[in-house]
Design a protein around this motif. Structure first.
Motif, mmCIF file in Angstrom:
data_model
loop_
_atom_site.group_PDB
_atom_site.id
_atom_site.type_symbol
_atom_site.label_atom_id
_atom_site.label_comp_id
_atom_site.label_asym_id
_atom_site.label_seq_id
_atom_site.Cartn_x
_atom_site.Cartn_y
_atom_site.Cartn_z
ATOM 1 N N GLU A 148 -7.210 1.338 -2.381
ATOM 2 C CA GLU A 148 -6.569 2.608 -2.724
ATOM 3 C C GLU A 148 -6.782 2.965 -4.195
ATOM 4 N N LYS B 140 0.827 -1.204 0.000
ATOM 5 C CA LYS B 140 0.000 0.000 0.000
ATOM 6 C C LYS B 140 0.867 1.262 0.000
ATOM 7 N N SER C 260 -8.663 6.453 -5.101
ATOM 8 C CA SER C 260 -7.941 7.444 -5.898
ATOM 9 C C SER C 260 -8.597 7.710 -7.250
ATOM 10 N N MET D 171 -0.420 8.794 0.528
ATOM 11 C CA MET D 171 -1.723 8.546 1.140
ATOM 12 C C MET D 171 -1.610 8.273 2.641
#
Length: 301
Positions: free
Chosen positions: A139, A36, A143, A43
């Motif tokens: 994610e 991640k 995004s 992030m």
């Protein structure tokens, strides 16, 4: 007496599979955080923030996304790796003119491990592609890079085959090879060097206790990641971001990260990786050595 080469290969393959299972079960949440943070370095503020955010967003199970392909990847990789490691040790012996029963030096073992990683990369790349995509699926959705993610192993595989065909499963192969070949030189070299230090004073490496083996495995893992971590970061980017369309190759992705995000971005996720490496790789080598020793005893008659 030594078992037949085919039997020896089966023993090494089986012990590698057992070790790969132990490696995943002991370190999966940290691996999830690593992927991640590598893919979306801005992030999260750090690995603790990554853990907390993942837990709040998708629950505790979010830290175990990709466990099935991770098991498949590690079992496949370590089975082939340790089986080929045995073969490559014999190749190194032949090249160096060393007798079959003579112990190799730490550097010679490192070379054998480096050669073996070429073969393990071929089975690792497709399974790691699926693992990385599942780990970073949330994610990718947040995004806006993809509309709706696939949340199962089979849905990811179908998506890859539909978009890119069978060869799509090997996106990131160049990065994997660039990471594995030098990485496993340091992995096996670090492991054998550490065992040599513990065995100094007339002891045998094969008679070391649990803690020295676990530490040596962790030390080997640390040597691997410190030497090739930026390459692994590029590999993760390619394998995950290619979900949103065609992704640039290794060199273009690497230079793009350095140009637009800076060199520190290549090391995003290093902290959870280093925390994970001692329990995960310690468990890998401990279970490999113990299971291999048990199977080898059947032929010591």
């Amino acid at each position: 007496m030594s078992p037949h080469p085919v039997v020896q290969a089966v023993i090494d393959l089986s012990a590698g599979a057992i070790g790969g299972t132990a490696c995943v079960l002991s370190g999966q949440p940290f691996d999830t955080a690593k992927v991640k943070m590598q893919t979306f370095p801005t992030m999260y503020k750090g690995f603790v923030n990554c853990f907390i955010s993942t837990y709040k967003q998708v629950g505790f199970r979010g830290l175990y996304h990709g466990t099935t392909p991770a098991l498949m990847a590690n079992i496949a990789e370590n089975s082939v790796l340790f089986m080929c490691y045995g073969f490559c040790q014999q190749v190194v012996r032949n090249l160096a003119g060393i007798d079959r029963e003579t112990k190799l030096s730490d550097v010679e073992n490192a070379l054998a491990g480096s050669f073996a990683s070429v073969f393990s990369s071929l089975v690792l790349c497709p399974t790691e592609l699926v693992k990385c995509r599942l780990q970073a699926m949330h994610e990718m959705e947040v995004s806006g890079k993809i509309a709706k993610g696939q949340n199962t192993v089979w849905s990811v595989v179908k998506g890859v085959l539909r978009s890119n065909g069978p060869l799509g499963m090997y996106q990131g192969l160049t990065s994997t090879l660039v990471r594995e070949v030098p990485g496993y030189f340091f992995f096996f070299g670090g492991y054998e060097f550490s065992r040599s230090v513990f065995a100094s004073g007339g002891k045998s490496k094969d008679d070391l206790g649990v803690l020295p083996v676990v530490f040596s495995g962790g030390f080997g893992g640390a040597c691997l990641w410190l030497s090739v971590y930026p390459i692994d970061c590029v590999k993760s980017r390619i394998q995950v971001l290619s979900m949103a369309g065609k992704q640039a190759g290794f060199l273009k992705t690497f230079t793009s990260i350095v140009k637009y995000e800076g060199i520190p971005a290549l090391y995003s996720g290093l902290t959870p990786t280093m925390i994970r490496t001692f329990p995960a790789n310690g468990a890998l080598f401990l279970t490999y050595e113990l299971s291999r020793k048990m199977m080898m005893k059947q032929f010591d008659t």
